[in-house]
Scaffold this motif. Structure first.
Motif, PDB file in Angstrom:
ATOM      1  N   ALA A 296      -5.739  15.587  -3.711  1.00  0.00           N
ATOM      2  CA  ALA A 296      -4.279  15.577  -3.530  1.00  0.00           C
ATOM      3  C   ALA A 296      -3.622  16.644  -4.403  1.00  0.00           C
ATOM      4  CB  ALA A 296      -3.722  14.196  -3.879  1.00  0.00           C
ATOM      5  N   ILE A 297      -4.114  16.791  -5.629  1.00  0.00           N
ATOM      6  CA  ILE A 297      -3.506  17.768  -6.541  1.00  0.00           C
ATOM      7  C   ILE A 297      -3.805  19.185  -6.064  1.00  0.00           C
ATOM      8  CG2 ILE A 297      -3.807  18.722  -8.878  1.00  0.00           C
ATOM      9  CD1 ILE A 297      -3.435  15.881  -9.863  1.00  0.00           C
ATOM     10  N   ALA A 298      -5.051  19.439  -5.669  1.00  0.00           N
ATOM     11  CA  ALA A 298      -5.403  20.782  -5.187  1.00  0.00           C
ATOM     12  C   ALA A 298      -4.552  21.143  -3.975  1.00  0.00           C
ATOM     13  CB  ALA A 298      -6.888  20.831  -4.836  1.00  0.00           C
ATOM     14  N   ARG A 299      -4.380  20.181  -3.073  1.00  0.00           N
ATOM     15  CA  ARG A 299      -3.602  20.460  -1.857  1.00  0.00           C
ATOM     16  C   ARG A 299      -2.144  20.770  -2.214  1.00  0.00           C
ATOM     17  NH1 ARG A 299      -5.093  16.308   1.887  1.00  0.00           N
ATOM     18  NH2 ARG A 299      -6.449  17.721   3.027  1.00  0.00           N
TER      19      ARG A 299
ATOM     20  N   PHE B 201      -5.222   5.805   3.025  1.00  0.00           N
ATOM     21  CA  PHE B 201      -4.670   7.156   2.915  1.00  0.00           C
ATOM     22  C   PHE B 201      -3.287   7.138   3.571  1.00  0.00           C
ATOM     23  CE2 PHE B 201      -9.289   7.762   2.678  1.00  0.00           C
ATOM     24  CZ  PHE B 201      -9.375   8.469   1.483  1.00  0.00           C
ATOM     25  N   GLY B 202      -2.628   8.298   3.632  1.00  0.00           N
ATOM     26  CA  GLY B 202      -1.230   8.352   4.086  1.00  0.00           C
ATOM     27  C   GLY B 202      -0.969   7.693   5.418  1.00  0.00           C
ATOM     28  N   ASN B 203      -1.934   7.731   6.326  1.00  0.00           N
ATOM     29  CA  ASN B 203      -1.681   7.192   7.669  1.00  0.00           C
ATOM     30  C   ASN B 203      -2.374   5.852   7.905  1.00  0.00           C
ATOM     31  OD1 ASN B 203      -4.182   8.228   7.538  1.00  0.00           O
ATOM     32  ND2 ASN B 203      -4.082   9.478   9.395  1.00  0.00           N
ATOM     33  N   GLY B 204      -2.675   5.103   6.831  1.00  0.00           N
ATOM     34  CA  GLY B 204      -3.226   3.761   7.021  1.00  0.00           C
ATOM     35  C   GLY B 204      -4.619   3.604   6.418  1.00  0.00           C
ATOM     36  N   TRP B 205      -5.219   2.427   6.693  1.00  0.00           N
ATOM     37  CA  TRP B 205      -6.552   2.103   6.162  1.00  0.00           C
ATOM     38  C   TRP B 205      -7.636   2.846   6.945  1.00  0.00           C
ATOM     39  CZ3 TRP B 205      -7.214  -0.226   1.676  1.00  0.00           C
ATOM     40  CH2 TRP B 205      -6.208  -1.061   1.188  1.00  0.00           C
TER      41      TRP B 205
ATOM     42  N   VAL C  72     -15.269   9.597  -6.916  1.00  0.00           N
ATOM     43  CA  VAL C  72     -14.748  10.836  -6.329  1.00  0.00           C
ATOM     44  C   VAL C  72     -14.207  10.488  -4.947  1.00  0.00           C
ATOM     45  CG1 VAL C  72     -15.295  13.189  -5.595  1.00  0.00           C
ATOM     46  CG2 VAL C  72     -16.489  12.181  -7.562  1.00  0.00           C
ATOM     47  N   ILE C  73     -12.910  10.757  -4.734  1.00  0.00           N
ATOM     48  CA  ILE C  73     -12.299  10.484  -3.434  1.00  0.00           C
ATOM     49  C   ILE C  73     -12.222  11.794  -2.647  1.00  0.00           C
ATOM     50  CG2 ILE C  73     -10.159   9.770  -2.270  1.00  0.00           C
ATOM     51  CD1 ILE C  73     -11.609   7.411  -3.509  1.00  0.00           C
ATOM     52  N   VAL C  74     -12.884  11.814  -1.486  1.00  0.00           N
ATOM     53  CA  VAL C  74     -12.801  12.978  -0.590  1.00  0.00           C
ATOM     54  C   VAL C  74     -11.826  12.591   0.520  1.00  0.00           C
ATOM     55  CG1 VAL C  74     -14.100  14.592   0.850  1.00  0.00           C
ATOM     56  CG2 VAL C  74     -15.226  13.472  -1.102  1.00  0.00           C
ATOM     57  N   GLU C  75     -10.663  13.224   0.543  1.00  0.00           N
ATOM     58  CA  GLU C  75      -9.610  12.829   1.484  1.00  0.00           C
ATOM     59  C   GLU C  75      -9.923  13.292   2.908  1.00  0.00           C
ATOM     60  OE1 GLU C  75      -5.738  13.998   0.169  1.00  0.00           O
ATOM     61  OE2 GLU C  75      -5.746  12.570  -1.496  1.00  0.00           O
ATOM     62  N   PRO C  76      -9.226  12.711   3.893  1.00  0.00           N
ATOM     63  CA  PRO C  76      -9.364  13.232   5.259  1.00  0.00           C
ATOM     64  C   PRO C  76      -9.005  14.722   5.285  1.00  0.00           C
ATOM     65  CG  PRO C  76      -8.143  11.158   5.246  1.00  0.00           C
ATOM     66  CD  PRO C  76      -8.334  11.541   3.822  1.00  0.00           C
ATOM     67  N   ASN C  77      -9.591  15.443   6.232  1.00  0.00           N
ATOM     68  CA  ASN C  77      -9.392  16.901   6.358  1.00  0.00           C
ATOM     69  C   ASN C  77      -9.922  17.671   5.149  1.00  0.00           C
ATOM     70  OD1 ASN C  77      -8.060  16.522   8.839  1.00  0.00           O
ATOM     71  ND2 ASN C  77      -6.126  16.120   7.742  1.00  0.00           N
ATOM     72  N   CYS C  78     -10.911  17.084   4.464  1.00  0.00           N
ATOM     73  CA  CYS C  78     -11.607  17.803   3.397  1.00  0.00           C
ATOM     74  C   CYS C  78     -13.107  17.676   3.680  1.00  0.00           C
ATOM     75  CB  CYS C  78     -11.316  17.187   2.030  1.00  0.00           C
ATOM     76  SG  CYS C  78      -9.585  17.307   1.566  1.00  0.00           S
ATOM     77  N   LYS C  79     -13.900  18.533   3.053  1.00  0.00           N
ATOM     78  CA  LYS C  79     -15.341  18.483   3.285  1.00  0.00           C
ATOM     79  C   LYS C  79     -16.050  18.549   1.942  1.00  0.00           C
ATOM     80  CE  LYS C  79     -18.997  21.144   5.608  1.00  0.00           C
ATOM     81  NZ  LYS C  79     -19.272  22.429   6.272  1.00  0.00           N
ATOM     82  N   ALA C  80     -16.995  17.614   1.715  1.00  0.00           N
ATOM     83  CA  ALA C  80     -17.753  17.589   0.461  1.00  0.00           C
ATOM     84  C   ALA C  80     -19.111  18.253   0.669  1.00  0.00           C
ATOM     85  CB  ALA C  80     -17.937  16.152  -0.010  1.00  0.00           C
ATOM     86  N   ILE C  81     -19.523  19.078  -0.297  1.00  0.00           N
ATOM     87  CA  ILE C  81     -20.808  19.774  -0.231  1.00  0.00           C
ATOM     88  C   ILE C  81     -21.499  19.587  -1.579  1.00  0.00           C
ATOM     89  CG2 ILE C  81     -21.900  22.067  -0.017  1.00  0.00           C
ATOM     90  CD1 ILE C  81     -19.214  22.886   1.471  1.00  0.00           C
TER      91      ILE C  81
ATOM     92  N   GLU D  64       0.831  -1.216   0.000  1.00  0.00           N
ATOM     93  CA  GLU D  64       0.000   0.000   0.000  1.00  0.00           C
ATOM     94  C   GLU D  64       0.864   1.264   0.000  1.00  0.00           C
ATOM     95  OE1 GLU D  64      -2.298  -3.362   1.244  1.00  0.00           O
ATOM     96  OE2 GLU D  64      -0.447  -2.552   2.095  1.00  0.00           O
ATOM     97  N   GLU D  65       1.947   1.232   0.783  1.00  0.00           N
ATOM     98  CA  GLU D  65       2.839   2.405   0.820  1.00  0.00           C
ATOM     99  C   GLU D  65       3.467   2.641  -0.552  1.00  0.00           C
ATOM    100  OE1 GLU D  65       4.357   2.349   5.484  1.00  0.00           O
ATOM    101  OE2 GLU D  65       5.345   1.072   4.011  1.00  0.00           O
ATOM    102  N   ILE D  66       3.788   1.543  -1.229  1.00  0.00           N
ATOM    103  CA  ILE D  66       4.387   1.663  -2.569  1.00  0.00           C
ATOM    104  C   ILE D  66       3.370   2.213  -3.561  1.00  0.00           C
ATOM    105  CG2 ILE D  66       5.248   0.273  -4.507  1.00  0.00           C
ATOM    106  CD1 ILE D  66       6.702  -1.439  -2.317  1.00  0.00           C
ATOM    107  N   ALA D  67       2.133   1.668  -3.514  1.00  0.00           N
ATOM    108  CA  ALA D  67       1.081   2.152  -4.427  1.00  0.00           C
ATOM    109  C   ALA D  67       0.819   3.640  -4.199  1.00  0.00           C
ATOM    110  CB  ALA D  67      -0.198   1.345  -4.224  1.00  0.00           C
TER     111      ALA D  67
END
Length: 1269
Positions: A505-508, A670-674, A704-713, A458-461
């Motif tokens: 990820a790209i926006a960030r 995500f970066g810190n695990g499942w 559509v992937i909404v990452e942690p620390n993001c909010k979907a509206i 997973e870290e490699i992917a």
């Protein structure tokens, strides 16, 4: 949505390369119907758009429509379509058979192009093939009258005023009698389509029109006239556009007639429109090849811009359309950003088109672990066999990495895989492949540091996805920042199949706070067809100095063109009130080649604003400065008529209450695990729903992937808005040992910084050499002066700046302060030749020197004994102009104008040298120096951003790691070369060392001798130039930095992997140059030719030693001419050397240069010259199993007395063949006098030429490879 008249259906279709998307408006349905089908599926249907319409009609009417019968049109109101038929034909070279008709003397003009090679490190110099298969040279010639008062030419030749207002002399009328049998010969060969480009036809189209009439009468099916398609000065892009149009239009017409024939009454009563590259629609009769190449992507730009900007956000938008093989990036801030010229599949097209930048990174980009770093693309796995998960035996790609991470969910992906096409994505095989890769990566990492913890699959992917994201961020930064906009002030408008998985990820990474994803993101290009307007354009050249009289004339021309476009739109049924018009003037400053298409602005009171004021504002915004006391020139008048259709209207939704429905929980990494991540379906969400990340939203086939620390509206129009929390201020990265993922990301970031410095320099410079010929380089260095990243346009600058920075560091010692900027160009201080001026800025952090940035640019004039500062006969350095060892251009923040002016005006303090003129263009020098300071400043602010993000310690650690990474790549190459060479002709020395000796001669007999020793155990190379001749009494002495640049260039070509160019490349390499030789001359030696001539010979010697390829032309053919009022400089291409599996390329810049050639029409318009011939020098390449490339022939007649200087080589010693291949032909320079004497000038000469005399330059061919069969 708009009302549907008479219960009829409306279709918007995008026929893409892989899938065809259909959006249909159905009477009585609030929402449209969406259908996605394979573009090519011959087993089931002939044509995807027809099949899509058939299926939806069947469903709507309940009546079966057999595939064999025609489709009834009584229920269809309109069809709008974008198609990749043209793009695919161009990419696959499957267009119509065509011939090119061109003015006599220019038969190879389009093949030569601007002579630059696409990839400077590709020894095969692979260029796209010509679209035409035959060429006819047309007996005709017109020339521009530059000065009517002093024009004493034969008055019998008729003078005519051209369309542009320029005076034209018809020197040779079109010879139809000679042309007719040549055209008949083409028809006998089966060629019935022509592309026509005649010199100066943009202003005098009469010869092209007469040629078309003759060809049509003889039976040609299609004739594309360059003057009709793009009536703009510059013969090469105009001719290439005509070729593209002739090549593609018949293919498009054939496809469209086939499409229309599938419907009853041939779609007679149905309004059918096609999307053009400029974002406007056109009826079938006006849809042509050169305007169709960006048809599909243009629909996407219209789609996101018309539905998101103003409705969902006030921020300017970056369009991000990520597909399978590539990603399209664009920008919208209230109006379409258009360019007038673009390059697609190697063909330059000059026509208004949306500014869409394509990056070779998509879902299908290959994943590789190479030289200790992760690499993504640019190669793609394609649709067949595709990624591993497609069950066709493919290779790992970005899609596989997304599958491992849970970003792609098999349950929601069509089950269309496996032999019977009914299986889901194959996650098991993907995981197995990643486990194999993990073993390789972890074994490498253990070798670097035995205590390191293994990376999981997973870290490699995730690492690969992060590297892919950074690959895509680089062009987005360039697109915005090169136009003077801050990337972080935009919102990301995301669509395409794969884009929404990467959006957060790209926006960030780009510092953006907002992502917008349209509810039809998977089919937005199709949906955009329904939002577009019908566009008609008209344009004509007009050449004048901007002023009251010319503005009146331009206005008169605008009115005439406006009538034409309005009439065309009214013929298509548009009423006056539904037609909008825009008018433009194409303006540029005198003496520059940077034109800007300026739109007429109307005030609130309805008054027109001054074009010139708007031009100055736009120029300053884009380039960062104004040019004082310069005339503004008008180049073209353009009008655009827009038939407003108002067909699809976004529909506001009613707010909903309650919590959104979760369809299920899925594991996503995500970066810190499942994370257990809730999945929502967009169709079950409503206006007002909002939830935090992590979350998945399924939008049809798009995830559509909404990452942690993001909010979907969910917005009022049913679209998805994601708010991004800013990234934590500092990213923690391992510093003790290079993190294999971060290594790639830092490589991209460092290279991106050097590239953006280059963009800034190109934008803000004033001289043609830097702005248009791209004769500059920018670079970033560690605190020790070691090169970290170099964005090279010109290989001779490669790695050479490092010794410059190190010399300054040693010279100034502790006397460097914050706010200082250094300038130098002296060869003994690490310079190349005097015109290349280097500006260096030391950078401090809390008082500590942490790194350097530098930019080097070729200044066309720095004084010396001849105008243009490239004297063929200089014997001492002071004859070549300003020579600066060390000077603070800026001291503690203050620009030292007085001091630098003095250095430029009085280049030598030596008493004997007071007669040497100083610079003849001081203001240009000062402007370009300021541009170099600005470029450095840009680099500093970008590195400081990097330090803010990662911390100084990490950034400096990775400056070292990227150098170690490049070193490893070069060691690997030396190891494989050693294996290859030892099996051939080299002699073994003690302890397995392999030794090869090689030498070549300069034309004066000076020897460059190289003994190359490779140690296969240590993977090191020793370049020993002992035996090289002494310093010469001439100017082809080469400073040591030039030899280092040649060696690093050769190594990079041999590695053949996109490694960063930095100090690490030279770590496994030792170079010994005997002091006092002409490769290490004294500080008094003349060196102007070392950079442009000797560098090419060193390259030939090194590449021959490695047995890589035969010798190339070995020269840059430097030509300068001028008088007290102007100066001109060009380098002329020749033949490249053949190699073990390739023929050399003809008429191209070789090895250590890659500067552009001025277009023939611009050349004649701006300088007192006539170009009689510019073509390939047939059979000048050496014969062999693989032939060397041919040189060029360039015949220039001077129209008034000027001083001409030529500085060239390979006029005595021919470029050598290899492995039995024959030598290339030597070059030659002649002066043809008015009494027709042909006088040989030798390789280096300065002559005072009279009006009517002709300079003929024959450049060398490349050597052949292997004995001729």
């Amino acid at each position: 949505m708009g009302s549907v008249s008479e219960e009829k259906l409306r279709f918007c279709i995008d026929r893409g390369g892989t899938f065809t998307d259909v959006y249909a408006e159905i009477p009585g349905q609030a929402d449209g119907q969406v259908l996605k089908l394979l573009s090519v599926d011959p087993a089931n249907y002939d044509d995807a758009p027809v099949e899509g319409i058939r299926r939806i009609l069947e469903e709507y009417t309940g009546e079966k429509i057999p595939r064999t019968s025609k489709i009834p049109t009584d229920k269809i109101e309109w069809i709008r379509m974008g198609t990749t038929v043209a793009t695919n034909a161009l990419l696959e070279r499957k267009g119509e058979r065509i011939a090119l008709c061109v003015t006599q003397g220019f038969k190879d003009l389009l093949q030569i192009g601007n002579q630059a090679r696409p990839n400077i490190f590709d020894l095969t110099v692979s260029k796209p093939s010509n679209l035409y298969e035959d060429v006819i040279e047309v007996e005709e010639r017109v020339e521009l009258v530059l000065d009517k008062e002093n024009d004493k030419q034969d008055s019998s030749a008729s003078l005519v005023q051209g369309v542009s207002g320029e005076l034209v002399r018809v020197v040779k009328p079109l010879n139809e009698n000679a042309l007719k049998p040549l055209l008949e010969g083409l028809l006998e060969k089966g060629i019935s389509c022509l592309a026509v480009v005649l010199m100066h036809s943009y202003t005098y189209p009469q010869h092209e029109i007469a040629l078309e009439k003759l060809a049509v009468n003889l039976g040609f099916r299609h004739v594309s006239l360059s003057s009709a398609l793009t009536p703009m000065v510059r013969a090469v892009p105009r001719g290439l556009t005509a070729s593209v149009d002739a090549y593609l239009t018949p293919v498009i017409k054939e496809y469209l007639s086939g499409f229309i024939s599938k419907f009853d009454e041939g779609l007679g009563k149905v309004n059918v429109l096609f999307m053009q590259s400029d974002g406007g629609l056109a009826p079938e009769s006006r849809f042509s090849g050169h305007k169709a190449v960006l048809s599909g992507p243009a629909g996407g730009v219209v789609g996101y811009s018309q539905t998101l900007f103003g409705l969902e956000t006030e921020k300017p938008l970056i369009g991000f359309d990520m597909g399978g093989t590539s990603t399209d990036v664009s920008r919208y801030a209230g109006s379409y950003e258009q360019v007038l010229e673009t390059q697609i599949a190697g063909a330059i097209i000059q026509a208004p088109q949306l500014d869409i930048n394509t990056v070779a990174a998509g879902g299908g980009s290959k994943l590789k672990f190479q030289f200790g770093a992760f690499r993504v693309g640019p190669e793609s796995v394609g649709a067949h066999p595709g990624p591993v998960c497609y069950r066709k035996g493919g290779e790992l790609a970005v899609t596989d990495a997304n599958l491992i991470l849970g970003f792609v969910i098999p349950d929601f992906f069509p089950s269309i895989f496996g032999p019977s096409e009914d299986q889901p994505l194959d996650i098991n095989s993907t995981r197995e492949k990643f486990q194999e890769l993990a073993r390789e990566i972890n074994s490498y990492r253990k070798g670097q540091d035995s205590s390191v913890k293994d990376m999981t699959v997973e870290e490699i992917a995730l690492g690969f996805v992060n590297v892919a994201n950074e690959t895509m961020c680089r062009p987005i930064r360039q697109l915005t920042e090169m136009k003077g906009h801050e990337t972080r002030n935009h919102a990301l408008g995301c669509f395409g199949g794969a884009g929404p998985q990467h959006a957060c990820a790209i926006a960030r990474s780009l510092g953006m706070k907002e992502v917008l994803i349209h509810r039809f993101c998977g089919i937005l290009s199709a949906y955009g067809m329904g939002l577009a307007d019908v566009v008609e354009e008209a344009q004509e050249p007009y050449s004048a100095v901007y002023g009251p009289e010319s503005v009146l004339e331009a206005s008169r021309r605008e009115d005439t063109l406006l009538k034409q476009v309005k009439q065309k739109l009214q013929e298509q049924g548009f009423k006056e009130e539904n037609v909008r018009t825009e008018t433009y003037l194409n303006l540029r400053y005198e003496g520059t080649d940077t034109a800007i298409m300026v739109k007429k602005q109307i005030t609130e009171a309805g008054l027109s604003c001054d074009y010139a004021v708007e031009f100055v504002n736009l120029f300053q915004q884009e380039y960062g400065f104004k040019l004082q006391k310069r005339n503004i020139l008008i180049c073209d008048v353009r009008v655009r008529g827009i038939g407003v259709t108002n067909i699809l209207k976004p529909q506001a939704l009613k707010p909903v209450s309650g919590t959104p429905k979760v369809e299920g929980l899925y594991k996503v990494y995500f970066g810190n695990g499942w994370h257990g991540t809730p999945l929502y379906k967009l169709e079950n969400l409503g206006y007002g729903h909002a939830f935090p990340g992590p979350a998945i939203i399924m939008n049809g086939n798009s995830t559509v992937i909404v990452e942690p620390n993001c909010k979907a509206i969910i917005t009022e129009y049913g679209n998805i808005k994601i708010e991004i929390e800013s990234a934590s201020s500092t990213v923690k990265v391992a510093e003790e040992v290079a993190d294999v993922v971060q290594l790639s990301i830092f490589n991209h970031r460092f290279m991106g910084i050097a590239e953006q410095m280059g963009r800034t320099l190109q934008r803000t410079s004033i001289s043609t050499n830097i702005k248009e010929r791209l004769d500059f380089s920018c670079a970033l260095f560690g605190p020790d002066g070691g090169l970290v990243a170099n964005a090279p346009h010109v290989p001779v600058h490669l790695g050479a700046m490092s010794s410059t920075v190190q010399w300054q560091l040693k010279y100034w010692g502790d006397n460097l302060n914050e706010g200082d900027v250094l300038v130098t160009n002296h060869p003994c201080a690490g310079g190349s030749h005097l015109p290349d001026i280097t500006v260096i800025t030391p950078v401090f952090d809390h008082g500590e020197l942490v790194f350097f940035v530098a930019s080097r640019g070729h200044h066309a004039e720095i004084g010396g004994i001849t105008p243009g500062s490239m004297p063929p006969f200089s014997k001492s350095i002071w004859e070549e102009g300003v020579a600066i060892k060390a000077f603070k251009l800026v001291e503690k923040g203050v620009f030292q104008e007085e001091g630098i002016t003095k250095l430029f005006q009085f280049p030598c303090s030596d008493e004997t040298a007071h007669k040497i003129p100083g610079t003849r263009q001081l203001q240009d020098n000062l402007s370009d120096l300021r541009a170099q300071v600005a470029a450095n400043q840009r680099g500093i602010s970008l590195i400081k951003e990097l330090i803010d993000q990662y911390g100084l310690k990490t950034v400096q650690a990775y400056m070292t790691y990227v150098q170690l990474n490049a070193e490893e790549a070069v060691r690997e190459m030396l190891k494989s070369v050693a294996t290859k060479v030892s099996s051939q002709s080299a002699q073994l020395e003690g302890r397995n060392s392999i030794s090869i000796e090689e030498e070549d001669y300069m034309d004066d007999g000076s020897i460059i001798h190289l003994k190359l020793t490779i140690d296969p155990d240590k993977w090191e190379a020793f370049f020993d130039f002992s035996g090289t001749s002494s310093e010469v009494y001439g100017n082809w002495n080469a400073p040591e930095a030039v030899t280092a640049a040649a060696v690093i260039y050769c190594l990079r070509c041999l590695v053949d992997v996109d490694i960063p160019l930095n100090q690490g490349c030279l770590a496994p390499v030792k170079i010994h140059i005997p002091p006092g030789s002409f490769l290490s001359p004294s500080d008094k030696a003349a060196v102007v030719g070392g950079n442009v001539l000797t560098s090419q010979r060193i390259t030939d010697v090194v590449l021959t030693a490695f047995q890589a390829c035969a010798c190339s032309q070995g020269c840059m053919n430097n030509l300068t001419f001028g008088d007290d009022t102007f100066g001109y400089y060009e380098t002329i291409g020749g033949g490249s050397g053949a190699g073990p599996s390739w023929n050399g390329t003809s008429g191209v810049q070789c090895h250590m240069t890659n500067t552009r050639m001025t277009d023939p029409e611009i050349f004649e318009q701006r300088y007192p010259v006539l170009l009689h011939k510019f073509e390939l020098r047939k059979n000048s390449g050496g014969a062999g199993l693989h032939r060397g490339g041919d040189g060029l022939v360039r015949d220039i007649e001077f129209r008034r007395p000027v001083v001409v200087s030529i500085l060239s080589e390979r006029r005595v010693h021919a470029p050598r063949g290899l492995k039995g291949g024959k030598d290339g032909a030597r070059g030659a320079n002649y002066l043809i006098t008015k009494d027709k004497r042909r006088v040989y000038l030798g390789g280096k000469n300065t002559v005072e030429v009279n009006a009517g005399e002709i300079l003929q330059i024959l450049t060398p061919g490349g050597g052949g490879w292997g004995s001729p069969v």
